[in-house]
Design a protein around this motif. Structure first.
Motif, short mmCIF file in Angstrom:
data_model
loop_
_atom_site.label_atom_id
_atom_site.label_comp_id
_atom_site.label_asym_id
_atom_site.label_seq_id
_atom_site.Cartn_x
_atom_site.Cartn_y
_atom_site.Cartn_z
N VAL A 57 0.86 -1.18 0.00
CA VAL A 57 0.00 0.00 0.00
C VAL A 57 0.90 1.23 0.00
O VAL A 57 1.67 1.45 0.94
CB VAL A 57 -0.93 0.00 1.22
CG1 VAL A 57 -1.86 1.21 1.19
CG2 VAL A 57 -1.74 -1.29 1.28
N LEU A 58 0.80 2.05 -1.05
CA LEU A 58 1.71 3.18 -1.22
C LEU A 58 1.09 4.52 -0.81
O LEU A 58 1.82 5.50 -0.63
CB LEU A 58 2.17 3.27 -2.67
CG LEU A 58 2.82 2.00 -3.26
CD1 LEU A 58 3.26 2.26 -4.69
CD2 LEU A 58 4.00 1.55 -2.41
N ALA A 59 -0.24 4.57 -0.69
CA ALA A 59 -0.92 5.82 -0.33
C ALA A 59 -1.74 5.59 0.93
O ALA A 59 -2.25 4.48 1.16
CB ALA A 59 -1.81 6.29 -1.47
N VAL A 110 -6.17 5.89 -4.24
CA VAL A 110 -5.45 4.66 -3.89
C VAL A 110 -4.23 4.47 -4.77
O VAL A 110 -4.19 4.93 -5.92
CB VAL A 110 -6.37 3.42 -4.00
CG1 VAL A 110 -7.56 3.55 -3.07
CG2 VAL A 110 -6.84 3.22 -5.43
N LYS A 111 -3.24 3.78 -4.23
CA LYS A 111 -2.04 3.45 -4.98
C LYS A 111 -1.41 2.21 -4.38
O LYS A 111 -1.20 2.15 -3.16
CB LYS A 111 -1.04 4.62 -4.97
CG LYS A 111 0.12 4.44 -5.95
CD LYS A 111 0.98 5.70 -6.03
CE LYS A 111 2.04 5.58 -7.11
NZ LYS A 111 2.86 6.82 -7.22
N GLY A 207 2.57 -1.52 5.90
CA GLY A 207 2.04 -1.24 4.58
C GLY A 207 2.09 -2.38 3.59
O GLY A 207 1.82 -2.19 2.42
N VAL A 208 2.41 -3.60 4.06
CA VAL A 208 2.58 -4.74 3.16
C VAL A 208 1.68 -5.90 3.60
O VAL A 208 1.59 -6.22 4.79
CB VAL A 208 4.05 -5.22 3.12
CG1 VAL A 208 4.19 -6.43 2.21
CG2 VAL A 208 4.95 -4.09 2.65
N ILE A 209 1.01 -6.52 2.63
CA ILE A 209 0.23 -7.74 2.87
C ILE A 209 0.90 -8.87 2.13
O ILE A 209 1.07 -8.81 0.91
CB ILE A 209 -1.22 -7.59 2.37
CG1 ILE A 209 -1.94 -6.46 3.10
CG2 ILE A 209 -1.99 -8.90 2.56
CD1 ILE A 209 -3.33 -6.20 2.58
#
Length: 221
Positions: A57-59, A110-111, A207-209
């Motif tokens: 997830v960047l944003a 979203v990004k 921020g990572v799945i």
């Protein structure tokens, strides 16, 4: 399997929770099935099957409430068959009679950076190789080519995308951790007439799945 990476973004997104029967409420982040569909929009062949491995997830996760009109009915299958057999029939819908106003909770701005790989299936022909499809995907993705416009959960929310070299330095994911609960993983089409939903316990860690494999114990029906 070779890993491919796409950066995708858009103004709005809705990865609808299946437990919400009437109103559209999105998951906090993109689901593996929606991420897979983006790769398939760029390159889909019966000879390959895409598997999403990681979602970054960047944003920041942001929401927007929207109230909009939707059509609450579909054209009758019986009417369609009658029109096909007789060459005539009423296939229209009166929007004024079928209009329903619904509230929706969407994501905005979203990004994501999505990592995926494909495996060869039993439908691969003699001339089908992983190298062939790898080069085909990279060529198409680098040129922005796709068979159909990728979207972020709903077709009206089109997705922009670009190919990313996973070995190059890229923007960091958001520094956020949260338990996302049970999330839709994908549909099991073992029985094409009765596909079964599969779920996994999604955790956002910095921020990572990390997406488990399709046949792992973490994925449950």
């Amino acid at each position: 399997m070779k890993n491919f990476c796409l950066e995708v973004w858009g103004d709005f997104a809705c990865f609808t929770r299946p437990e919400m029967k009437v109103e559209r409420v999105s998951y906090d982040v993109i689901t593996p099935s929606s991420a897979r569909a983006i790769f398939e929009a760029i390159l889909w062949k019966p000879a390959i099957r895409w598997h999403v491995r990681r979602i970054e997830v960047l944003a920041p996760i942001k929401w927007i409430n929207v109230r909009r009109n939707e059509v609450g009915a579909v054209i009758s299958e019986r009417n369609v068959k009658t029109a096909m057999n007789q060459g005539k029939g009423n296939l229209g819908l009166n929007i004024e009679e079928e209009r329903q106003q619904r509230a929706s909770l969407f994501l905005r701005d979203v990004k994501y950076r999505i990592h995926a790989a494909f495996e060869m299936t039993d439908k691969a022909g003699d001339g089908d190789t992983s190298v062939k499809f790898s080069e085909m995907f990279e060529r198409r993705a680098s040129k922005g080519q796709c068979f159909n416009q990728p979207y972020l959960g709903c077709r009206e929310f089109s997705a922009n995308f670009k190919l990313v070299n996973p070995k190059e330095e890229t923007a960091p994911s958001i520094s956020e951790c949260r338990d996302l609960g049970w999330m839709l993983y994908d549909l099991d089409y073992g029985d094409p007439k009765d596909p079964k939903p599969l779920f996994f316990r999604a955790e956002l860690k910095n921020g990572v799945i990390e997406v488990p494999a399709f046949d792992s114990e973490e994925v449950r029906g």
